[in-house]
Write an enzyme that holds these catalytic residues in place. Structure first.
Site, PDB file in Angstrom:
ATOM      1  N   MET A  84      56.130   5.779 -78.487  1.00 55.68           N
ATOM      2  CA  MET A  84      54.817   5.803 -77.881  1.00 55.68           C
ATOM      3  C   MET A  84      53.984   4.845 -78.827  1.00 55.68           C
ATOM      4  SD  MET A  84      52.146   8.950 -77.418  1.00 55.68           S
ATOM      5  CE  MET A  84      52.913   9.909 -76.018  1.00 55.68           C
ATOM      6  N   GLY A  85      54.287   4.864 -80.350  1.00 53.20           N
ATOM      7  CA  GLY A  85      53.421   4.080 -81.164  1.00 53.20           C
ATOM      8  C   GLY A  85      53.772   2.494 -80.671  1.00 53.20           C
ATOM      9  N   TRP A 115      55.013   1.185 -77.898  1.00 52.36           N
ATOM     10  CA  TRP A 115      54.695   1.100 -76.660  1.00 52.36           C
ATOM     11  C   TRP A 115      53.100   0.577 -76.737  1.00 52.36           C
ATOM     12  CZ3 TRP A 115      51.229   4.350 -73.647  1.00 52.36           C
ATOM     13  CH2 TRP A 115      50.948   3.679 -72.319  1.00 52.36           C
ATOM     14  N   HIS A 116      52.357   1.260 -77.554  1.00 56.79           N
ATOM     15  CA  HIS A 116      50.889   0.856 -77.567  1.00 56.79           C
ATOM     16  C   HIS A 116      50.773  -0.414 -78.231  1.00 56.79           C
ATOM     17  CE1 HIS A 116      48.736   4.514 -76.102  1.00 56.79           C
ATOM     18  NE2 HIS A 116      49.294   5.051 -76.787  1.00 56.79           N
ATOM     19  N   GLY A 117      51.424  -0.916 -78.932  1.00 55.10           N
ATOM     20  CA  GLY A 117      51.516  -2.475 -79.450  1.00 55.10           C
ATOM     21  C   GLY A 117      52.315  -2.443 -80.739  1.00 55.10           C
TER      22      GLY A 117
END
Lengths: 405, 80
Positions: free
Chosen positions: A332-333, A335-337
């Site tokens: 998830m982290g 994926w955010h960038g």
């Protein structure tokens, strides 16, 4: 050339609702017109990706063909008689489906912050949809490929830019049904309510926190640098103010997307369910950006845990659960960038999840030791709220500016 | 009913509490008795003890959130 970004300003709603008016009237008569609704969707998609955004439009078309081919081929493979249902075929289908998103997410890292030419607004959300379809096809729950429904699902206009992330089997039911006048009126009413609540959230509260308050607090926090970790009271203000902005802005957007879906007869799942009354972090993730966290739960966490337990690779259930949390929140982290603050945000949440599980186990073991009453409940909510706001301060990237710029 | 007893045994084992046997309409997720980890264990136990194969995709929380619903689901799946 006119270019309209979704839900950007009140004018967009006027145009969209006027365009949808014939569809609404048809639905109020207990019927529906797929072709008219498709036409409106197409026009608004076109306006989203034309003019200065034309390269994104081309990328979207290429992406759609790519995903169409993968899902169609995998479904054909999976539904042919005596399909071997090999893991490797499934694995490579998923890899190919997430390949464009991976390229888009990693290009800035390797190309001096430039964005990829295959990217477009909403690529993540479309990828979540197709990967979910591939997984459910593997499990044997999606049994036939319907090209039109696939495109309707993938490119569903109200949710294309930022979700909520729907699921194919759920969407298909809504798409196929015809509501009678009464049922549609009910859904229509809900849709309108959501649009107005969305206005209040995004254009009033979100604007107030994000545009009017936040820049001032950030300026003050920057001026007050110099102490231990550059800590200052305005920084605390930034933390709470940003958290409120993040919620009202995104919850407002989600309400728009759900509201417009409702007008088109589709009950897109909700994204927020009073996240600020969560009594622990697990409760929070069941209430915050729900369609995303449920996607991660169902398609990453549960599958990971299932796989490990079935093959008995790791004995300890606690270890498996904790590894699952780390995997989920790291993905998830990332994926955010690929910045230190998004990755830290992911690790922070994984750590809090692991600690929460340990705490719940301790409480179960020592039942009756701690009272459960309104006071302990209030303390739990307060603690959770502050933990989350702190995580959003990390997420905001403001610490990067505060410490390194 | 064998299925009922087996499911309830699995559930009380997983949740570490007899609450599931006392109230068959307890909401397992809202009450915090079951989480994603517990759910996966439930699916694996159902598979090994009762032979019903429930893929993760099928698991829609709203249809599996009480002991009664789970028993009904398992019975329905066994008949298929």
């Amino acid at each position: 050339m006119i270019n309209l970004q979704p839900y950007e300003n009140p004018g967009y709603f006027v145009l969209l609702v006027v365009a949808l008016l014939p569809a609404i009237i048809i639905r109020l008569n207990g019927r529906r017109s797929h072709w008219y609704e498709t036409l409106v969707s197409f026009v608004f998609l076109f306006l989203m990706f034309d003019g200065r955004k034309w390269t994104q439009g081309v990328a979207l078309i290429g992406y759609t063909i790519w995903q169409f081919a993968i899902v169609a081929l995998y479904l054909r493979y999976r539904t042919k008689k005596d399909s071997p249902n090999k893991f490797s075929v499934f694995f490579w289908s998923v890899v190919l489906a997430i390949a464009p998103l991976t390229v888009v997410k990693f290009t800035p890292l390797f190309d001096h912050g430039r964005s990829s030419i295959v990217g477009f607004l909403g690529i993540s959300y479309l990828t979540f949809k197709t990967v979910g379809m591939i997984m459910e096809t593997r499990d044997g729950f999606i049994k036939d490929f319907h090209p039109v429904k696939f495109l309707q699902f993938l490119l569903f206009m109200p949710t294309i830019s930022s979700g909520p992330i729907d699921r194919y089997r759920r969407f298909e039911k809504d798409y196929d049904r015809t509501l009678d006048r009464e049922q549609y009126l009910d859904l229509f009413g809900k849709g309108i309510d959501r649009l107005f609540l969305g206005f209040f959230y995004k254009f009033i509260l979100g604007y107030g926190f994000g545009t009017m308050l936040l820049p001032n607090l950030q300026r003050q926090a920057m001026q007050a640098r110099g102490g231990f970790l550059d800590f200052s009271w305005p920084l605390i203000g930034v933390m709470y103010c940003y958290s409120m902005y993040l919620f009202f802005d995104f919850a407002g957007y989600s309400l728009f997307a759900i509201g417009i879906s409702n007008l088109m007869g589709v009950e897109t799942p909700k994204n927020f369910n009073y996240p600020w009354i969560s009594h622990n972090i697990k409760d929070f993730w069941n209430r915050w950006h729900m369609t995303l966290s449920f996607w991660f739960r169902d398609y990453i966490y549960m599958r990971f845990v299932f796989f490990i337990m079935k093959h008995k690779w790791i004995k300890s259930r606690v270890t498996i659960a904790n590894l699952g949390y780390l995997l989920l929140f790291l993905i998830m982290g990332i994926w955010h960038g690929e910045t230190w603050y998004y990755i830290t945000y992911g690790i922070f949440h994984a750590t809090v999840m692991i600690c929460t599980d340990a705490w719940i186990r301790w409480k179960k073991k020592h039942e009756g030791l701690l009272p459960h009453n309104w006071f302990t409940h209030a303390v739990a909510i307060l603690l959770t709220f502050n933990t989350i706001c702190f995580s959003f301060l990390i997420f905001s990237g403001f610490l990067d500016r505060l410490w390194f710029h | 009913m064998a299925v009922k007893d087996t499911v309830l045994d699995i559930l009380s084992d997983l949740t570490g509490s007899d609450e599931v046997k006392e109230n068959l309409d307890t909401d397992l997720f809202k009450s915090g008795l079951l989480d994603s980890m517990g759910t996966v264990q439930l699916l694996l136990e159902l598979q090994s003890q009762l032979g019903v194969n429930v893929p993760v995709s099928e698991f829609d929380r709203t249809q599996w959130d009480t002991p009664n619903k789970i028993i009904a689901k398992v019975e329905q799946m066994q008949q298929q």
